[in-house]
Design an enzyme around this catalytic site. Sequence first.
Site, PDB file in Angstrom:
ATOM      1  N   ASP A 196     -28.071  -6.903  12.530  1.00  0.00           N
ATOM      2  CA  ASP A 196     -27.515  -7.690  13.634  1.00  0.00           C
ATOM      3  C   ASP A 196     -26.467  -6.831  14.354  1.00  0.00           C
ATOM      4  O   ASP A 196     -25.550  -6.297  13.735  1.00  0.00           O
ATOM      5  CB  ASP A 196     -26.857  -8.961  13.069  1.00  0.00           C
ATOM      6  CG  ASP A 196     -26.478  -9.934  14.146  1.00  0.00           C
ATOM      7  OD1 ASP A 196     -27.048 -11.028  14.191  1.00  0.00           O
ATOM      8  OD2 ASP A 196     -25.582  -9.590  14.959  1.00  0.00           O
ATOM      9  N   MET A 197     -26.648  -6.687  15.653  1.00  0.00           N
ATOM     10  CA  MET A 197     -25.729  -5.860  16.424  1.00  0.00           C
ATOM     11  C   MET A 197     -24.358  -6.555  16.516  1.00  0.00           C
ATOM     12  O   MET A 197     -24.274  -7.780  16.536  1.00  0.00           O
ATOM     13  CB  MET A 197     -26.283  -5.634  17.835  1.00  0.00           C
ATOM     14  CG  MET A 197     -27.635  -4.935  17.867  1.00  0.00           C
ATOM     15  SD  MET A 197     -27.616  -3.309  17.093  1.00  0.00           S
ATOM     16  CE  MET A 197     -26.555  -2.411  18.217  1.00  0.00           C
ATOM     17  N   ASP A 205     -30.628  -9.498  19.515  1.00  0.00           N
ATOM     18  CA  ASP A 205     -29.850  -8.458  18.822  1.00  0.00           C
ATOM     19  C   ASP A 205     -30.017  -8.464  17.299  1.00  0.00           C
ATOM     20  O   ASP A 205     -29.207  -7.901  16.598  1.00  0.00           O
ATOM     21  CB  ASP A 205     -28.369  -8.568  19.202  1.00  0.00           C
ATOM     22  CG  ASP A 205     -27.606  -9.517  18.310  1.00  0.00           C
ATOM     23  OD1 ASP A 205     -28.175 -10.551  17.922  1.00  0.00           O
ATOM     24  OD2 ASP A 205     -26.449  -9.208  17.999  1.00  0.00           O
ATOM     25  N   GLU A 206     -31.051  -9.131  16.812  1.00  0.00           N
ATOM     26  CA  GLU A 206     -31.208  -9.134  15.345  1.00  0.00           C
ATOM     27  C   GLU A 206     -32.673  -9.002  14.943  1.00  0.00           C
ATOM     28  O   GLU A 206     -33.565  -9.466  15.655  1.00  0.00           O
ATOM     29  CB  GLU A 206     -30.598 -10.388  14.716  1.00  0.00           C
ATOM     30  CG  GLU A 206     -31.206 -11.635  15.254  1.00  0.00           C
ATOM     31  CD  GLU A 206     -30.804 -12.917  14.530  1.00  0.00           C
ATOM     32  OE1 GLU A 206     -30.571 -12.907  13.305  1.00  0.00           O
ATOM     33  OE2 GLU A 206     -30.758 -13.941  15.216  1.00  0.00           O
TER      34      GLU A 206
HETATM   35  P1  TTP Z   1     -24.793 -12.945  17.995  1.00  0.00           P
HETATM   36  O1  TTP Z   1     -25.401 -11.877  17.138  1.00  0.00           O
HETATM   37  O2  TTP Z   1     -24.637 -14.297  17.413  1.00  0.00           O
HETATM   38  O3  TTP Z   1     -23.329 -12.484  18.449  1.00  0.00           O
HETATM   39  P2  TTP Z   1     -22.765 -11.053  18.771  1.00  0.00           P
HETATM   40  O4  TTP Z   1     -23.759  -9.977  18.554  1.00  0.00           O
HETATM   41  O5  TTP Z   1     -22.163 -11.068  20.146  1.00  0.00           O
HETATM   42  O6  TTP Z   1     -21.561 -10.919  17.752  1.00  0.00           O
HETATM   43  P3  TTP Z   1     -21.635 -10.656  16.183  1.00  0.00           P
HETATM   44  O7  TTP Z   1     -20.958  -9.348  15.963  1.00  0.00           O
HETATM   45  O8  TTP Z   1     -20.889 -11.800  15.573  1.00  0.00           O
HETATM   46  O9  TTP Z   1     -23.073 -10.632  15.788  1.00  0.00           O
HETATM   47  O10 TTP Z   1     -25.593 -13.079  19.336  1.00  0.00           O
HETATM   48  C1  TTP Z   1     -26.187 -11.967  19.990  1.00  0.00           C
HETATM   49  C2  TTP Z   1     -26.046 -12.083  21.485  1.00  0.00           C
HETATM   50  O11 TTP Z   1     -26.635 -13.322  21.916  1.00  0.00           O
HETATM   51  C3  TTP Z   1     -24.611 -12.118  21.944  1.00  0.00           C
HETATM   52  O12 TTP Z   1     -24.077 -10.832  22.185  1.00  0.00           O
HETATM   53  C4  TTP Z   1     -24.690 -12.964  23.198  1.00  0.00           C
HETATM   54  C5  TTP Z   1     -25.865 -13.885  22.976  1.00  0.00           C
HETATM   55  N1  TTP Z   1     -25.378 -15.250  22.632  1.00  0.00           N
HETATM   56  C6  TTP Z   1     -25.250 -16.182  23.667  1.00  0.00           C
HETATM   57  O13 TTP Z   1     -25.561 -15.890  24.826  1.00  0.00           O
HETATM   58  N2  TTP Z   1     -24.765 -17.432  23.359  1.00  0.00           N
HETATM   59  C7  TTP Z   1     -24.412 -17.805  22.086  1.00  0.00           C
HETATM   60  O14 TTP Z   1     -23.969 -18.949  21.853  1.00  0.00           O
HETATM   61  C8  TTP Z   1     -24.561 -16.827  21.030  1.00  0.00           C
HETATM   62  C9  TTP Z   1     -24.187 -17.186  19.606  1.00  0.00           C
HETATM   63  C10 TTP Z   1     -25.040 -15.569  21.357  1.00  0.00           C
HETATM   64 MG    MG Z   2     -24.883  -9.904  16.802  1.00  0.00          MG
END
Ligand code: TTP
Ligand code: MG
Length: 396
Positions: free
Chosen positions: A13-14, A106-107
Amino acid sequence: MAKEFQKYIMHIDMDAFYASIEQRDNAEYKGKPVIIGGRTRGVVSTCSYEARKFGIHSAMPIHEAKRKCPQGIYILPRMKYYQEVSKMIFEILQNYSPLVEMASIDEAYLDITGLENLFGTPEQIAKKIQTEIFQKTNGLTASVGIAPIKFLAKIASDENKPHGLFILTKETMFDYLHNLNIQKIPGVGKKFVIELNKIGIKKCADVLNISKDFLEKKFGKAGIMLYERAEGIDEREVTPYTERKSESAETTLDENIIDKTILKKWLLIHAERVGMGLRKQNLKGRIITIKIKYADFKQITRQRTLEKRTNATDTIFENACYLLDEIPLIKPVRLIGVGVSGFEEIQQKQCSLLDYTTQTPKQELETKRNNLDLTLDTLRNKYGLKAVIRGKLFEQ
Ligand code: TTP
Ligand code: MG
């Protein structure tokens, strides 16, 4: 005797994905609270770790974020660009395992069972992947979780964020599970947690003190799922939604939608894109998949296997609609996609005008559809993609 490998699933996960991309591209944003969001929803999509210190998080209204952190840098998302970066990461991952499932932008899950001889221990593979992503994306970091089962791999990737690595083996996973809070289990939502807390269940260990029958009677399928997870059972395999040679199209909608008529228009747009892609590559697929992400980010995919392979837009569309109709839509949808896989190259001139007389009604319909597609593709090649639009898109 052949060596038996321990099953290992990796979840990648990014970190702060959209925000990290913006910080990478704009040196002046580095080390600052960066908040992405606000295009139509008016909520935060994500924010940098610096912004998280102010209590900002995904799904928070932008105006609230601005109150908490007025000095923050507020940016509208550039979805297409983030999707390109996502694709690049996906391509890197595909060099490590044939089983890569991109679970969101991103995962991803990778089945890395038995790859020791090629790339080293699971820990070494994880570090290699993190380094390659960092280098090829000019500085983006990923967190990795490894476990024998899917849901624990996902929880593990969150354990040491950012740029973290956390590994559970079949020897260590049960101790970890014992103390795991139930709200960390993917699929156990807020309301379910409240109900479970009411009967004294907070951790996985508490779940196992209650009988499976009782949980099933009280919560149905969700109760069984919870019990199995607490026992360390998750039989879901890593299933590549986008196989190397699969064709798919998806859109994150501007606004969340619950109306199936509108969703079906998106299915048609995607079926057309996917069908054209297949026809260009001379491919036909047997498996039709739809993917739906709800407004609360829960994601589901549904598949249908056809008797005969197809690349006809209307056949893809019809089956995608069938799959959508099977889903009771109780929540609005934020992303919808269509995919076709299970391929075989077509040897001959299947697109030429075939004789209808020797065909079953089903084959006849498919031939008519192939001929229509051929005509539309030819027109589009000549006059551009938007030159011809199917009538169904205009129907109310
Ligand atoms: P996530 O992997 O949940 O968040 P993240 O990568 O920004 O942070 P983390 O380090 O905690 O993993 O989500 C991936 C992308 O999806 C995030 O960059 C933006 C998008 N996203 C939204 O647009 N709305 C949301 O409610 C969430 C949770 C994510
Ligand atoms: Mg992420």
